[in-house]
Structures are given as structure tokens and as C-alpha cells.
Design an enzyme around this catalytic site. Structure first.
Site, PDB file in Angstrom:
ATOM      1  N   CYS A 181       0.829  -1.204   0.000  1.00  0.00           N
ATOM      2  CA  CYS A 181       0.000   0.000   0.000  1.00  0.00           C
ATOM      3  C   CYS A 181       0.863   1.254   0.000  1.00  0.00           C
ATOM      4  O   CYS A 181       1.442   1.622   1.028  1.00  0.00           O
ATOM      5  CB  CYS A 181      -0.923  -0.011   1.212  1.00  0.00           C
ATOM      6  SG  CYS A 181      -1.977   1.457   1.330  1.00  0.00           S
TER       7      CYS A 181
ATOM      8  N   CYS B 135      -0.460   4.023   2.322  1.00  0.00           N
ATOM      9  CA  CYS B 135      -0.197   3.757   3.737  1.00  0.00           C
ATOM     10  C   CYS B 135       1.259   4.011   4.114  1.00  0.00           C
ATOM     11  O   CYS B 135       1.551   4.587   5.167  1.00  0.00           O
ATOM     12  CB  CYS B 135      -0.538   2.304   4.080  1.00  0.00           C
ATOM     13  SG  CYS B 135      -2.182   1.774   3.607  1.00  0.00           S
ATOM     14  N   ASP B 136       2.193   3.569   3.266  1.00  0.00           N
ATOM     15  CA  ASP B 136       3.594   3.483   3.684  1.00  0.00           C
ATOM     16  C   ASP B 136       4.569   4.341   2.886  1.00  0.00           C
ATOM     17  O   ASP B 136       5.753   4.407   3.228  1.00  0.00           O
ATOM     18  CB  ASP B 136       4.061   2.020   3.596  1.00  0.00           C
ATOM     19  CG  ASP B 136       3.256   1.098   4.502  1.00  0.00           C
ATOM     20  OD1 ASP B 136       2.837   1.570   5.575  1.00  0.00           O
ATOM     21  OD2 ASP B 136       3.050  -0.077   4.136  1.00  0.00           O
TER      22      ASP B 136
END
Length: 320
Positions: A142, A145-146
Site C-alpha cells: 500500500c 499507507c507506507d
């Protein structure tokens, strides 16, 4: 010798069964129970879903940063505060019995007037050595997300479809260099997305190539062993992070016989989270949609939690 397990039927008729206790399911349980409905969540693991595997969550409103398991715990406390129950079970099927539904697990059968499916999905894995070992330590699925954790670092993105190329473009705002590794000699992404990638100076490509192994030291990823499928040549490509996007698989095997899934296994719904079966709703990552985040799951859950109340009230009016 084959042993038959007798399925025990729960005596209680619930207003709502929520299948799955991730952010979507727990939010649905919260909203439904606050409307004074009887609710049971059926979860095959620890409440929280993929949040339990997320070290740090930095894009959830109200928190600069919160640990995934901590956010899961807070959501669970909220979901059960107004009486929602939690039960362990691996759901095998939903039976539509007209005025009520039966949810069959390995050893029990639950009954309810409505069902909310919140089983989510899982990232399709490459299935290579090092992938599981370095999950959360350089291997990610992701970018949203990261990505911010990899500022000024070299990254590999595995895949060639829309999602992989869009992820690569997104990552260029953080990374110093992004290399797309694709098993073919041309991308599968839409042309407009391809054009953006080709025009981006930070993006380069390894064509006709597959990852054979993800490598690293005791702490983090340091690169991947790459094989050219046409020449057979193998080399190690250095990288600080590897983003894998070769697809997502919905966790809907138990529901496919009911006819509510599309050809790829996702569950289409309307804006009120209603499926093609009256009284059955679907929320979160299991839905047919584009963005799959904790925030969107929570939004779906709140809508469904309110809509089951509306549905049950309408059913009362019909019976009068």
C-alpha cells in the site's frame, strides 16, 4: 474414518449479524447497536483485521500517528460499548430464509433479520522467498499507507496494471527513484496512466522481469533478485523498499453461491451498501470500489449500520 461435526443452532434471533470485525464491520456494529439493535460480529481472527498487521497508521483523522493494533482496540471498545457481541467463527455460507438469514460457521448456525458482510480482502502475494520475512520491514502492499516512510529512497514496484503504475507515480513524491518491475514488455495499465509514468523522470522500468527472491539484512530489505524471463539472466537489484501490487483477492468464497458477487469475486452494492439480496449488506474492502482505506471502510460501516435500522423499520411497516 470421517467424523461429522454437528452444527449447533444458536437460539437467539439477532437483528444484525456482522461478518468480519475489521474497521468496516466494527463501525457497522457500533451504529447498529446504538440504534438499539441486537448485533453479533463473527470474526475468524482477532478484531481489527489488517489494522493488526499495520505498525503505524498516519492517515486516520484525529491521530498524527497511532499503532494499528491500538486503533483496532479502540474501535472494538466502541463497537461493543452498546451491547454488540463478538463471536469466533469461519463463515461457510449465508442462507436466505426470507424474513431472516442463517449464517453457517464451522460448528454453529446463527440467525438474524439482516446480515452485513465485512470480510475484506487480502493482497495477492508473489509467493517468493523473503516476502513474508520482510513484510513491514521494506515490503509493502500500500503506497498510500507506507510511501511517506521512504523519503529519498530507491523503491521497486512489482506489477504492470493500473494500480501498480498509479502506485509508482504516487511514490515518486517521496522516493528518489522508482523502478517498475513487470513480467511483460509493455504495461497493462490504461494509456493515460502509462503516459504519466513514462513522462516521470523518477520512474524507470525493468521489462520482461520477475522477482525470484526478496533479500535484506537482519533489519530491512536491501533489494531483490530479478530474473529476465526471456534471457534467463539473473541479477540483484538494490532497493530500500518493495511495493507489491499484483492484485487483490476478495474474501468472498463463502458467498459466491448466493449470487451476490461479480465475476472477480467482489460484492457490488448501491450507495446504501445494499446487495442484490434484500436484508444483506456489504461494507469495506469486500465491496466493488476503487479506494480501500480504513477511512472508507469506516464510512461504509456507518452507512450500513444506519441502513439496517431503516430496513428493519420498513419491514415492520410492511407487516402491519
Amino acid at each position: 474414518m470421517t467424523y461429522l461435526v454437528e452444527k449447533r443452532r444458536e437460539n437467539k434471533m439477532y437483528d444484525v449479524i456482522v461478518i468480519g470485525a475489521g474497521p468496516a464491520g466494527m463501525t457497522a456494529a457500533l451504529y447498529a447497536s446504538r440504534s438499539n439493535l441486537s448485533v453479533v460480529m463473527i470474526e475468524r481472527g482477532a478484531p481489527g483485521g489488517q489494522m493488526n498487521n499495520t505498525a503505524e497508521v498516519e492517515n486516520y483523522p484525529g491521530f498524527e500517528m497511532i499503532l494499528g493494533p491500538e486503533l483496532a482496540e479502540k474501535m472494538y471498545d466502541g463497537a461493543t460499548k452498546f451491547g454488540a457481541e463478538n463471536a469466533y467463527g469461519i463463515v461457510q455460507e449465508i442462507k436466505d430464509c426470507g424474513d431472516y438469514k442463517e449464517v453457517v460457521t464451522g460448528d454453529k448456525t446463527f440467525q438474524a433479520k439482516t446480515v452485513i458482510i465485512a470480510t475484506g480482502c487480502e493482497h495477492r502475494k508473489l509467493g517468493v522467498a523473503g516476502e513474508d520475512e520482510f513484510a513491514g520491514r521494506g515490503v509493502s502492499y500500500c503506497a498510500v499507507c507506507d510511501g511517506a516512510f521512504f523519503r529519498n529512497r530507491k523503491l521497486l514496484v512489482i506489477g504492470g496494471g493500473d494500480s501498480a503504475v498509479e502506485e509508482a507515480i504516487y511514490l515518486t513524491q517521496f522516493a528518489s527513484e522508482v523502478v517498475i518491475v513487470h513480467r511483460r514488455d509493455e504495461l497493462r495499465a490504461q494509456k493515460i496512466i502509462q503516459d504519466r509514468a513514462f513522462a516521470n523522470e523518477k520512474i524507470s522500468f525493468l521489462w520482461d522481469s520477475v522477482v525470484e527472491e526478496i533479500v535484506g539484512n537482519d533489519m530491512v530489505v536491501t533489494g531483490a533478485t530479478i530474473k529476465n524471463v526471456k534471457t534467463g539472466e539473473v541479477h540483484e537489484e538494490s532497493a530500500n523498499g518493495i511495493f507489491i501490487y499484483v492484485g487483490l483477492d476478495p474474501l468472498t468464497e463463502a458467498f459466491q453461491s448466493s449470487g451476490i458477487t461479480n465475476e472477480e469475486g467482489w460484492i457490488p452494492t448501491d450507495d446504501e451498501m445494499r446487495t442484490s439480496i434484500p436484508g444483506v449488506f456489504a461494507v469495506g474492502d469486500v465491496r466493488e470500489k476503487n479506494l480501500r482505506q480504513i477511512t472508507t471502510a469506516v464510512g461504509d460501516g456507518s452507512v450500513a449500520g444506519q441502513e439496517v435500522f431503516n430496513y428493519l423499520e420498513a419491514q415492520k411497516d410492511v407487516k402491519k
